[in-house]
Design a protein around this motif. Sequence first.
Motif, PDB file in Angstrom:
ATOM      1  N   GLY A 125       6.837  33.492  22.710  1.00  0.00           N
ATOM      2  CA  GLY A 125       6.982  33.862  24.111  1.00  0.00           C
ATOM      3  C   GLY A 125       8.294  33.346  24.677  1.00  0.00           C
ATOM      4  O   GLY A 125       8.674  33.677  25.797  1.00  0.00           O
ATOM      5  N   GLY A 126       8.987  32.509  23.876  1.00  0.00           N
ATOM      6  CA  GLY A 126      10.362  32.182  24.231  1.00  0.00           C
ATOM      7  C   GLY A 126      10.628  30.848  24.877  1.00  0.00           C
ATOM      8  O   GLY A 126      11.769  30.436  24.999  1.00  0.00           O
ATOM      9  N   ARG A 127       9.566  30.134  25.301  1.00  0.00           N
ATOM     10  CA  ARG A 127       9.777  28.836  25.928  1.00  0.00           C
ATOM     11  C   ARG A 127      10.394  27.830  24.962  1.00  0.00           C
ATOM     12  O   ARG A 127       9.826  27.538  23.915  1.00  0.00           O
ATOM     13  CB  ARG A 127       8.437  28.270  26.370  1.00  0.00           C
ATOM     14  CG  ARG A 127       8.096  28.727  27.744  1.00  0.00           C
ATOM     15  CD  ARG A 127       8.089  27.526  28.669  1.00  0.00           C
ATOM     16  NE  ARG A 127       7.315  27.874  29.838  1.00  0.00           N
ATOM     17  CZ  ARG A 127       7.774  27.760  31.070  1.00  0.00           C
ATOM     18  NH1 ARG A 127       8.983  27.294  31.273  1.00  0.00           N
ATOM     19  NH2 ARG A 127       7.030  28.109  32.079  1.00  0.00           N
ATOM     20  N   VAL A 128      11.550  27.263  25.304  1.00  0.00           N
ATOM     21  CA  VAL A 128      12.137  26.195  24.494  1.00  0.00           C
ATOM     22  C   VAL A 128      11.574  24.869  24.985  1.00  0.00           C
ATOM     23  O   VAL A 128      11.830  24.451  26.111  1.00  0.00           O
ATOM     24  CB  VAL A 128      13.676  26.191  24.600  1.00  0.00           C
ATOM     25  CG1 VAL A 128      14.250  25.016  23.814  1.00  0.00           C
ATOM     26  CG2 VAL A 128      14.237  27.504  24.075  1.00  0.00           C
ATOM     27  N   ALA A 129      10.774  24.207  24.146  1.00  0.00           N
ATOM     28  CA  ALA A 129      10.130  22.956  24.557  1.00  0.00           C
ATOM     29  C   ALA A 129      10.937  21.740  24.122  1.00  0.00           C
ATOM     30  O   ALA A 129      10.919  20.710  24.784  1.00  0.00           O
ATOM     31  CB  ALA A 129       8.722  22.881  23.987  1.00  0.00           C
ATOM     32  N   LEU A 130      11.650  21.862  22.995  1.00  0.00           N
ATOM     33  CA  LEU A 130      12.518  20.773  22.522  1.00  0.00           C
ATOM     34  C   LEU A 130      13.811  21.375  21.999  1.00  0.00           C
ATOM     35  O   LEU A 130      13.795  22.435  21.351  1.00  0.00           O
ATOM     36  CB  LEU A 130      11.848  19.982  21.388  1.00  0.00           C
ATOM     37  CG  LEU A 130      10.641  19.119  21.741  1.00  0.00           C
ATOM     38  CD1 LEU A 130      10.034  18.533  20.474  1.00  0.00           C
ATOM     39  CD2 LEU A 130      10.996  18.016  22.735  1.00  0.00           C
ATOM     40  N   SER A 131      14.914  20.703  22.283  1.00  0.00           N
ATOM     41  CA  SER A 131      16.205  21.243  21.907  1.00  0.00           C
ATOM     42  C   SER A 131      17.049  20.192  21.186  1.00  0.00           C
ATOM     43  O   SER A 131      17.484  19.219  21.798  1.00  0.00           O
ATOM     44  CB  SER A 131      16.907  21.727  23.182  1.00  0.00           C
ATOM     45  OG  SER A 131      18.140  22.294  22.866  1.00  0.00           O
ATOM     46  N   GLU A 132      17.199  20.346  19.889  1.00  0.00           N
ATOM     47  CA  GLU A 132      18.049  19.478  19.052  1.00  0.00           C
ATOM     48  C   GLU A 132      17.844  17.995  19.328  1.00  0.00           C
ATOM     49  O   GLU A 132      18.770  17.274  19.668  1.00  0.00           O
ATOM     50  CB  GLU A 132      19.507  19.885  19.220  1.00  0.00           C
ATOM     51  CG  GLU A 132      19.711  21.317  18.769  1.00  0.00           C
ATOM     52  CD  GLU A 132      21.170  21.745  18.723  1.00  0.00           C
ATOM     53  OE1 GLU A 132      22.034  20.921  19.072  1.00  0.00           O
ATOM     54  OE2 GLU A 132      21.411  22.892  18.342  1.00  0.00           O
ATOM     55  N   VAL A 133      16.618  17.573  19.164  1.00  0.00           N
ATOM     56  CA  VAL A 133      16.245  16.173  19.415  1.00  0.00           C
ATOM     57  C   VAL A 133      16.396  15.341  18.136  1.00  0.00           C
ATOM     58  O   VAL A 133      15.874  15.719  17.085  1.00  0.00           O
ATOM     59  CB  VAL A 133      14.795  16.095  19.937  1.00  0.00           C
ATOM     60  CG1 VAL A 133      14.308  14.647  19.968  1.00  0.00           C
ATOM     61  CG2 VAL A 133      14.695  16.740  21.319  1.00  0.00           C
ATOM     62  N   SER A 134      17.136  14.232  18.234  1.00  0.00           N
ATOM     63  CA  SER A 134      17.309  13.311  17.103  1.00  0.00           C
ATOM     64  C   SER A 134      17.082  11.871  17.552  1.00  0.00           C
ATOM     65  O   SER A 134      17.609  11.461  18.584  1.00  0.00           O
ATOM     66  CB  SER A 134      18.730  13.398  16.522  1.00  0.00           C
ATOM     67  OG  SER A 134      19.005  14.683  16.028  1.00  0.00           O
ATOM     68  N   PHE A 135      16.302  11.142  16.780  1.00  0.00           N
ATOM     69  CA  PHE A 135      16.111   9.699  17.038  1.00  0.00           C
ATOM     70  C   PHE A 135      15.351   9.141  15.848  1.00  0.00           C
ATOM     71  O   PHE A 135      14.838   9.899  15.027  1.00  0.00           O
ATOM     72  CB  PHE A 135      15.317   9.458  18.334  1.00  0.00           C
ATOM     73  CG  PHE A 135      13.890   9.917  18.301  1.00  0.00           C
ATOM     74  CD1 PHE A 135      12.868   9.055  17.929  1.00  0.00           C
ATOM     75  CD2 PHE A 135      13.561  11.231  18.632  1.00  0.00           C
ATOM     76  CE1 PHE A 135      11.545   9.487  17.885  1.00  0.00           C
ATOM     77  CE2 PHE A 135      12.241  11.662  18.592  1.00  0.00           C
ATOM     78  CZ  PHE A 135      11.243  10.788  18.215  1.00  0.00           C
ATOM     79  N   ASP A 136      15.314   7.812  15.724  1.00  0.00           N
ATOM     80  CA  ASP A 136      14.382   7.272  14.747  1.00  0.00           C
ATOM     81  C   ASP A 136      13.663   6.042  15.250  1.00  0.00           C
ATOM     82  O   ASP A 136      14.073   5.412  16.222  1.00  0.00           O
ATOM     83  CB  ASP A 136      14.999   7.070  13.362  1.00  0.00           C
ATOM     84  CG  ASP A 136      16.217   6.189  13.385  1.00  0.00           C
ATOM     85  OD1 ASP A 136      17.227   6.591  12.800  1.00  0.00           O
ATOM     86  OD2 ASP A 136      16.156   5.110  14.014  1.00  0.00           O
ATOM     87  N   VAL A 137      12.534   5.798  14.628  1.00  0.00           N
ATOM     88  CA  VAL A 137      11.649   4.702  15.010  1.00  0.00           C
ATOM     89  C   VAL A 137      11.534   3.775  13.813  1.00  0.00           C
ATOM     90  O   VAL A 137      11.157   4.213  12.725  1.00  0.00           O
ATOM     91  CB  VAL A 137      10.241   5.238  15.371  1.00  0.00           C
ATOM     92  CG1 VAL A 137       9.297   4.088  15.691  1.00  0.00           C
ATOM     93  CG2 VAL A 137      10.321   6.223  16.529  1.00  0.00           C
ATOM     94  N   ALA A 138      11.905   2.506  14.012  1.00  0.00           N
ATOM     95  CA  ALA A 138      11.816   1.534  12.920  1.00  0.00           C
ATOM     96  C   ALA A 138      10.363   1.130  12.702  1.00  0.00           C
ATOM     97  O   ALA A 138       9.563   1.152  13.636  1.00  0.00           O
ATOM     98  CB  ALA A 138      12.656   0.308  13.258  1.00  0.00           C
ATOM     99  N   ALA A 139      10.049   0.756  11.471  1.00  0.00           N
ATOM    100  CA  ALA A 139       8.705   0.243  11.183  1.00  0.00           C
ATOM    101  C   ALA A 139       8.464  -0.975  12.063  1.00  0.00           C
ATOM    102  O   ALA A 139       9.324  -1.823  12.214  1.00  0.00           O
ATOM    103  CB  ALA A 139       8.590  -0.121   9.708  1.00  0.00           C
TER     104      ALA A 139
END
Length: 229
Positions: A15-29
């Motif tokens: 339907g075209g809704r962009v919910a996330l756009s080129e998201v980058s991150f990281d979570v350490a243990a």
Amino acid sequence: MAVLRFDNVSKQYAGGRVALSEVSFDVAAGEMLFLTGHSGAGKSTLLKLVHLAERPSRGAVVFNERNLLKVRGRRVALHRREVGVVFQDHRLLTDRSVFDNVALPLILRGLRRGEIGKRVRSVLDRLGLGDRERSLPTQLSAGEQQRVGIARAVVGEPRLLVADEPTGNLDPTLSAEIMALFASLPERGTSVLVASHDLGLVKRMKKRVLVLDHGQLVDDIAPEDLADE
Ligand code: ADP
Ligand code: ADP
């Protein structure tokens, strides 16, 4: 080591809704962090990609060095053992006791009855629900119900816990109590990612904060950069 990594992840719903756009991150243990942003910013979508309720349109979600793109079919259930999920409305089975609700993930896993009893009682004691195991969820207060939801999510000792607006239905005192509970999990080996639009509450926790705005990750704030209230 990163327990979770988002690498240029985009999500566009049918339907075209962009919910996330080129998201980058990281979570350490062993890290605890928050995900915040207005309603519709993409918080739930991001969490759904982690527990495989949704799939990214582009980019990679990597959990424990495994690209989730390759986690399909029967492996989805195995992945979900490693990721505990807490919902705003806790989604407890209302016709089952507190004990049975919390035992369910271990029953599905095929653990022996004795082992299940031991683990369930240990987690209920830790969350202050030791005298509630025979109660039905409807006999509990809202804060207790949410703690049962958390108990169910952590009883299998997941590597990561994701929580979507876990304090959305609770008053400020209970909210702070629930957040403190989450903050105690990393020392037991569970990383924690909590989505909340309650910026005041989030800031008081003094943890890393990711900020989403219209699907874009617009800020990644370190605890020491959070201004005092
Ligand atoms: P938040 O959790 O921050 O409120 P969501 O991830 O729920 O944000 O939503 C992000 C965007 O994606 C919103 O525009 C929302 O309307 C849209 N969206 C969410 N789920 C769906 C879906 N299943 N189908 C279509 N659009 C959706
Ligand atoms: P399950 O065995 O639990 O159905 P799947 O891996 O088949 O797990 O699918 C998990 C989620 O990913 C579902 O919401 C499904 O619609 C979605 N999905 C599965 N395959 C694809 C694909 N090729 N592209 C996009 N989404 C997919």
